[in-house]
Design a protein around this motif. Structure first.
Motif: not given
Length: 327
Positions: A3-16, A38-40, A180-185
């Motif tokens: 199991t891996i925990l990603v705190a801030g995982g719904a953010g830009f870098i975190g979601s990727h 972003r909820p999306s 850092t930049y890219g989709p989902h910003m």
């Protein structure tokens, strides 16, 4: 399955990062308070196999669904707003996220034996007097200015993380992330890439802080995620930070020219005052990442920027695609 925990995982870098870890076969817990995420981004992750979302704030005591997660082996701390307008909107919370939140996650790493990675920032170098920035440079940072909640918060988080390592309380890694930049910003997150592209696509005035001669180095998000994962799984002793970023340096005016080539029907360019404590130059020395991680970026700005602009065109509902506009 670990199991891996990603705190801030719904953010830009975190979601990727969550997606990349899931694709690699791990069980992923995404922990986020959704304050700036972003909820999306979260919606795109919900159908991943073995993915769990926990809504909570790392400033507070971590919930049992996180602390009692089975076979927790890795903890990525990506939690904290990273754009100046967002982290300055609630500076107290920004500081607490970096200090109190990092402490909570480090204590969880100590309890479970999980390896911990802190996503720190190039902002610890402040407005640098050494160029390019090497990890041994101690920085020139204002501890009283409007950016201090983030800059000093990250410096404190690094200090705490390395103290846990020196006291053998946790196995740690520290990444100093550059732009850092890219989709989902977030289209309105206030960072220069999203600002210029979205303003151009929507026909608004394009705002350039200062005279545009200040420089930045832009890393595409897939390269950043690959670097973070390589650092987490590396065999380094963890007592030194590692710069993760693209060493190609551009002025803001050069970035603007690239955006205008993609979106030629953009509005007029307006120069605004340079924000207080805004760095004049920013470029990582990635020698350590090359040496110890065998990592270097693969996506140049000339490739990553069009992909990002096309994604933003769909996101903001531009009438024509970037490619059509450029033809």
């Amino acid at each position: 399955m670990d199991t891996i925990l990603v705190a801030g995982g719904a953010g830009f870098i975190g979601s990727h990062l969550c997606r990349a870890l899931s694709d690699a076969g791990h069980r992923v817990i995404c922990l986020d308070n959704l304050q700036t995420a972003r909820p999306s981004n979260l919606k795109l992750l919900e159908d991943l196999p073995n993915f769990t979302f926990v809504e909570a704030d790392i400033v507070n005591a971590l919930p049992a669904s996180v602390t009692d997660a089975p076979n927790l082996t890795r903890i990525y701390n990506c939690a904290c707003a990273a754009s100046p307008p967002q982290y300055q909107a609630d500076p107290e919370h920004t500081m607490l996220t970096n200090v109190v939140g990092t402490n909570h996650l480090l204590r969880l790493a100590e309890k479970t034996g999980a390896r911990f990675l802190l996503t720190s920032t190039s902002e610890v170098y402040g407005d640098p007097e050494v160029h390019p920035q090497v990890e041994g440079y101690r920085g020139w940072v204002s501890c009283t200015g409007p950016r201090a909640c983030y800059d000093e918060g990250k410096r404190a988080a690094e200090a705490m993380t390395f103290d846990f390592a020196r006291m053998s309380r946790a196995e740690v890694r520290v990444a100093r992330i550059f732009n850092t930049y890219g989709p989902h910003m977030h289209p309105d997150d206030g960072r220069v890439v999203s600002n210029l592209i979205c303003q151009a696509l929507t026909g608004r005035d394009i705002t350039v802080h200062g005279d545009g001669t200040q420089t930045r180095s832009f890393c595409y998000v897939s390269d950043m995620v690959r670097g973070l994962m390589a650092l987490m799984e590396s065999d380094i002793d963890g007592t030194e930070p590692v710069n993760i970023g693209n060493p190609d340096e551009f002025t803001i005016n050069e970035l603007l020219d690239m955006v205008l080539e993609l979106v030629p029907n953009a509005g007029k360019v307006v120069n605004t005052p340079l924000p207080q404590d805004d760095p004049r130059r920013r470029r990582p020395d990635i020698s350590r990442a090359r040496d110890v991680l065998d990592w270097s970026p693969r996506v140049p700005l000339s490739e990553g920027l069009p992909m990002t602009a096309e994604w933003f065109a769909e996101e903001v509902g531009a009438e024509m695609s970037v490619r059509e506009a450029a033809e």
